[in-house]
Design an enzyme around this catalytic site. Sequence first.
Site, PDB file in Angstrom:
ATOM      1  N   ASP A  79      -5.226  -3.067   1.772  1.00 45.59           N
ATOM      2  CA  ASP A  79      -5.697  -4.311   2.230  1.00 45.59           C
ATOM      3  C   ASP A  79      -6.388  -4.199   3.463  1.00 45.59           C
ATOM      4  O   ASP A  79      -5.819  -3.559   4.280  1.00 45.59           O
ATOM      5  CB  ASP A  79      -4.753  -5.342   1.928  1.00 45.59           C
ATOM      6  CG  ASP A  79      -3.422  -5.173   2.678  1.00 45.59           C
ATOM      7  OD1 ASP A  79      -2.913  -4.176   2.661  1.00 45.59           O
ATOM      8  OD2 ASP A  79      -3.045  -6.281   3.442  1.00 45.59           O
ATOM      9  N   GLU A 148      -0.441  -6.154   3.333  1.00 46.05           N
ATOM     10  CA  GLU A 148       0.505  -5.631   4.589  1.00 46.05           C
ATOM     11  C   GLU A 148      -0.140  -6.687   5.525  1.00 46.05           C
ATOM     12  O   GLU A 148       0.652  -7.263   6.414  1.00 46.05           O
ATOM     13  CB  GLU A 148       0.254  -4.530   5.045  1.00 46.05           C
ATOM     14  CG  GLU A 148       1.250  -4.141   6.127  1.00 46.05           C
ATOM     15  CD  GLU A 148       0.566  -4.328   7.650  1.00 46.05           C
ATOM     16  OE1 GLU A 148       1.069  -4.180   8.572  1.00 46.05           O
ATOM     17  OE2 GLU A 148      -0.815  -4.614   7.580  1.00 46.05           O
TER      18      GLU A 148
END
Length: 389
Positions: A79, A148
Amino acid sequence: MIFPKDPMALSSDPTLHLAQQLIRRESISPDDAGCLDLICAELCNANFNLTPLPFDDTQNLWATHGSGEPVLVLAGHTDVVPAGDVAAWTYPPFSGALLPMDEGHKLFGRGAADMKGSLAAMVIAAVNFVKANPNHQGTLAFLITSDEEASGANGTKKVVEWLLQRNEKVHYCIVGEPSSQHKLGDVVKNGRRGSLIADLRIKGKQGHVAYPHLASNPIHLATPFLKDLIAHQWDNGNAHFPPTCLQITNLHSGLGQTNVIPPHLDVQFNLRFNTESRAETIKHWVTQCLNAHQLNYDIHWHLSGEPFLTEQGILWHAVDNAIRQVTGTTPEFNTTGGTSDGRFIAKMGAEIIELGGLNATIHQVNEWICAEDLLALEKIYRNVIQDIL
């Protein structure tokens, strides 16, 4: 080291090719946007055992090759943060543009440095290693998440809980966060500070400013406490960590009226603490101080992560040797910066090192990484894997 000078030749390199493919996926946290499909295809071709672990809105992957001990984990995230103002980018943020620079080539795009580039280097390093060493000792594993950059609630934290429930072990872990500052491998992280957040409400009594004796101003009441909170020395740090640091991040009070004493004051503060302090000790001191000032309050705590530290050992020396061999650089090991998913993996008792490309442009417009650095990073990762397994 000698690298191809033609961008087309670079694009055909497996590490750069995978990095470009990953960057072209708009994986705004926690959306994986198909990045793990690309990674799984590479790992599947190298005979890794793949275990997808979706938790709520987050895609996670646990992948292993080999068996037994030691267990070396390569950890990262697919991500990225939003691109921001797309018009401000020289090249589209999800184009993966590869262009010549003064010395080498720049790979542009959101996530190029944080951390799709190093993730690609990890995957190709692992694939190259197991193809050359199909019967290696121990276990080579991947722990990859798509959450994250956002809350992290359903990412690495949940995977670690799953691993602990299965009594799985992790002995060594490399997190591919961008650790380098001026040149590849000059800085690696061998630990991180803990992070503790407090949401505090100091209660007063609302009233008219012309009649303060009929009200109780929470801002006035809280000021001596805030002064003590800011001035308090929590510890002196140690050889690996600076002293614990407190910062007030938000103050809010008032109803927007100039003639009204507000009913309460909301204060948010954050402590980045080292291994000399504990979260419970910090909470206890704050509570004692609030009580000493006879304040009426509510406080809620959020422990984002405990501090962790990897002393000189097998992983430390493997990383140090690999960086020296590939780049000729002597790395500095330090614990500066924010938190990372290493804080969750540390609960498994693993030695943890964070090693990745330059962090100069992470989360910025026109994020980029040197393409040649990614090729060198693949060799560094491969050397570490070879050294340990």
